[in-house]
Design a protein around this motif. Sequence first.
Motif, PDB file in Angstrom:
ATOM      1  N   SER A  14       6.274  -5.312  -2.122  1.00 44.98           N
ATOM      2  CA  SER A  14       5.376  -4.723  -3.113  1.00 44.98           C
ATOM      3  C   SER A  14       5.453  -3.198  -3.140  1.00 44.98           C
ATOM      4  CB  SER A  14       3.927  -5.141  -2.816  1.00 44.98           C
ATOM      5  OG  SER A  14       3.035  -4.476  -3.685  1.00 44.98           O
ATOM      6  N   MET A  15       5.414  -2.648  -4.335  1.00 44.86           N
ATOM      7  CA  MET A  15       5.370  -1.196  -4.487  1.00 44.86           C
ATOM      8  C   MET A  15       3.999  -0.641  -4.088  1.00 44.86           C
ATOM      9  SD  MET A  15       5.148  -0.998  -8.658  1.00 44.86           S
ATOM     10  CE  MET A  15       4.975   0.781  -8.708  1.00 44.86           C
ATOM     11  N   TYR A  16       3.039  -1.544  -3.839  1.00 43.04           N
ATOM     12  CA  TYR A  16       1.688  -1.128  -3.474  1.00 43.04           C
ATOM     13  C   TYR A  16       1.407  -1.251  -1.978  1.00 43.04           C
ATOM     14  CZ  TYR A  16       1.123  -1.535  -8.505  1.00 43.04           C
ATOM     15  OH  TYR A  16       1.277  -1.381  -9.866  1.00 43.04           O
ATOM     16  N   LYS A  17       2.455  -1.423  -1.185  1.00 40.86           N
ATOM     17  CA  LYS A  17       2.286  -1.559   0.252  1.00 40.86           C
ATOM     18  C   LYS A  17       1.542  -0.360   0.841  1.00 40.86           C
ATOM     19  CE  LYS A  17       5.960  -1.032   2.878  1.00 40.86           C
ATOM     20  NZ  LYS A  17       7.210  -1.299   3.632  1.00 40.86           N
ATOM     21  N   GLY A  18       1.953   0.835   0.487  1.00 39.07           N
ATOM     22  CA  GLY A  18       1.303   2.033   1.012  1.00 39.07           C
ATOM     23  C   GLY A  18      -0.150   2.133   0.581  1.00 39.07           C
TER      24      GLY A  18
END
Length: 399
Positions: A294-298
């Motif tokens: 996911s690009m939203y991991k951070g």
Amino acid sequence: MLARSIDTLVKTALSISPIVLLKGARQVGKSTLSTHLNLHYVVLDDISVRISVKEDPIGFIQRLPKPACIDEIQKAPELLEALKLYVDANRRNGDFLLTGSANILDMKQAKDTLAGRIIELELYPLSLKEKSHEPKTNIIDALFEHSFESKYIAYADIVEQIIRGGYPEALKLITPMERRLWFSSYISTYVERDARDLAELRDIDSYFRFLNIIAPRSTQMLVKSDLAKEVGVRIETIENYLSILEQTFQVKMLRPYFENIGKQFVKSPKLYLNDTGVMSYFLKITTQQSFEESMYKGALVETLVCNELMKHLSFTEISTDIYHYRTNDKKEIDFILKRDNQIIAIEVKASMSVGKEDFKHIRDFQKNSQNHVMGIVFYMGENVLSFGEDCLAVPVSFL
């Protein structure tokens, strides 16, 4: 039942105030905590009880055996005036514990704030410390005491905690399918219903579009015009939707930090969802693999850290404020904790390694601030690492 960090605080508040309001999102455990306090328990979800309240609120309060817990007080805001009258005539500490899944003191129907008669406390979803049976440990106090020791938790276990979130019922679920069904029901049953009750929404479809675009924006600066354009509504409608989410404890707005250090600061707040389980549901993240891809991991890791800081701020020994930091020349720090003239500047990284470069904005702040600043980078690795004076990398498992 897992012991809650706020338990002692609730008991202390009841010993010094006639009314205590325990507020928080639905399903965080308010009723469970309240039923263990040996109070006469009344649930306003019961329609027959609500009818009695509406017919004669003053008589209802007078006849109620005390000490009493009135659950879901937002269902009958007319009781606030009756409570005020009763307390003014019969002031006795600990008589009333109110619980609410919408902040009744912000509701339009609330005619009186009960100033001087009430203490407000917020119960959050379970913290990582509560889940690991350490409810008395306060990470905020530990940070200011420079006590950074912690048991290492494997990367996969931290990811699992992020996906599960902190709602007690959700923790009992095992499979991704079970969690998907529970969170779907939670959103439709509670978030939608509370929104309808609070705001008399005419366009529930627009509200759900809004909910779905809010989740990816957790950790971002709040730009209402962008939200309005994407949802297809006016800015005033977005402000109403945000107010609903705040009143029902689904989001937090993190204030910007200001200090006279020769820089211009961005004035917009940052938005955070109050639970990473809810956020993961909206982002369709159900496994470690989907988390990694996911690009939203951070954003999920940063939201986890924000949530844990908020939970521990609610029962710190010494009053502590939290902010975000961003200047017009793009110097940015995720969190600023301020206690008197001491500051802890916190950056969050979703990686298992950390380097000197990760402290560059903290170093700049340390040079310019008039306060003593300890810099910390939370990361997904195993060891506490020093990067010079007052700069440490600390594992997320510290939380």
